[in-house]
Design a protein around this motif. Sequence first.
Motif, PDB file in Angstrom:
ATOM      1  N   TYR A 112       0.801  -1.228   0.000  1.00 23.04           N
ATOM      2  CA  TYR A 112       0.000   0.000   0.000  1.00 23.04           C
ATOM      3  C   TYR A 112       0.832   1.276   0.000  1.00 23.04           C
ATOM      4  O   TYR A 112       0.380   2.299  -0.523  1.00 23.04           O
ATOM      5  N   ARG A 115       1.622   2.166  -3.506  1.00 25.61           N
ATOM      6  CA  ARG A 115       0.336   2.354  -4.187  1.00 25.61           C
ATOM      7  C   ARG A 115      -0.269   3.710  -3.824  1.00 25.61           C
ATOM      8  O   ARG A 115      -0.851   4.387  -4.673  1.00 25.61           O
ATOM      9  N   LEU A 150      -9.438   2.682  -5.214  1.00 25.95           N
ATOM     10  CA  LEU A 150      -8.565   1.891  -6.080  1.00 25.95           C
ATOM     11  C   LEU A 150      -7.372   1.301  -5.345  1.00 25.95           C
ATOM     12  O   LEU A 150      -6.570   0.565  -5.934  1.00 25.95           O
ATOM     13  N   HIS A 152      -6.800  -1.058  -3.156  1.00 21.91           N
ATOM     14  CA  HIS A 152      -6.604  -2.508  -2.986  1.00 21.91           C
ATOM     15  C   HIS A 152      -6.663  -3.269  -4.316  1.00 21.91           C
ATOM     16  O   HIS A 152      -6.912  -4.473  -4.334  1.00 21.91           O
ATOM     17  N   HIS A 153      -6.395  -2.562  -5.418  1.00 20.41           N
ATOM     18  CA  HIS A 153      -6.364  -3.152  -6.759  1.00 20.41           C
ATOM     19  C   HIS A 153      -7.672  -3.873  -7.090  1.00 20.41           C
ATOM     20  O   HIS A 153      -7.673  -5.068  -7.437  1.00 20.41           O
ATOM     21  N   ARG A 155     -11.041  -5.088  -9.143  1.00 20.41           N
ATOM     22  CA  ARG A 155     -11.283  -5.422 -10.549  1.00 20.41           C
ATOM     23  C   ARG A 155     -12.440  -4.609 -11.114  1.00 20.41           C
ATOM     24  O   ARG A 155     -12.565  -4.445 -12.325  1.00 20.41           O
ATOM     25  N   GLU A 185      -5.192  -0.139 -16.260  1.00 22.24           N
ATOM     26  CA  GLU A 185      -5.345  -1.306 -15.393  1.00 22.24           C
ATOM     27  C   GLU A 185      -6.452  -2.249 -15.849  1.00 22.24           C
ATOM     28  O   GLU A 185      -6.785  -3.200 -15.142  1.00 22.24           O
ATOM     29  N   LEU A 187      -9.512  -1.756 -15.902  1.00 23.39           N
ATOM     30  CA  LEU A 187     -10.471  -1.651 -14.814  1.00 23.39           C
ATOM     31  C   LEU A 187     -11.894  -1.554 -15.358  1.00 23.39           C
ATOM     32  O   LEU A 187     -12.176  -0.751 -16.238  1.00 23.39           O
TER      33      LEU A 187
END
Length: 220
Positions: A112, A115, A150, A152-153, A155, A185, A187
């Motif tokens: 994190y 990130r 965004l 915690h990545h 989907r 990403e 996304l």
Amino acid sequence: MTHSIEVKNVSKKFDDFVAVDNISFTVTEGEIFAFLGPNGAGKTTSIKMLTTLLEPTSGSVILNGFNVALESDQTRKSFGIVFQDPSLDNDLTAYENMEFHAVLYGVPSSVYKPRIVELLNLVELWDRKDDLVRDFSGGMKRRLEIARGLLHHPRVLFLDEPTLGLDPQTRNKMWEYISNLNKKEHLTVFFTTHYMEEADRVAQRVAIIDHGKIIASGTP
């Protein structure tokens, strides 16, 4: 073709009131999808069912391969959300809001920390990372909420009326960030709006909901 979201014959009733009436649709992985409709059409009720906050009266929702009703914990870890109402802690700094969210999601500090740097730079708030959120403008708060969602990545990113109350310049900038993330990403983005021009400009596909029913869907 992989679907990030599959909604089949979903209804939601509150006593005798039908808020969402037998809706079905799919959202393809990596797609920007708009849920368009007037106030009170059923948009927020729908997004709450998609994000485990409300249980459908009938029908099923599959999100990222998880059955939302039966696998709620796994579902929540797979998406990010920006609520219609502000949800930041005004007594924390921008960085502390991000860090708190990371801890809640169990993201290791080794993941994190870089990130947070990446996302705050992306939404042009890195230079304000140590400022209290109470001193931010509405547009800055919205950008921080997007960055936090965004962290915690996820989907899929859900946005419930994300530009409500924002001036046109801030609104355009916000969609620029989201479009870049969608491309970078892969996304999936699902957003609700009552701005027809916004859905037309941003979304790859649109579903129109009115009085709880989907009355049209397709490309803008």
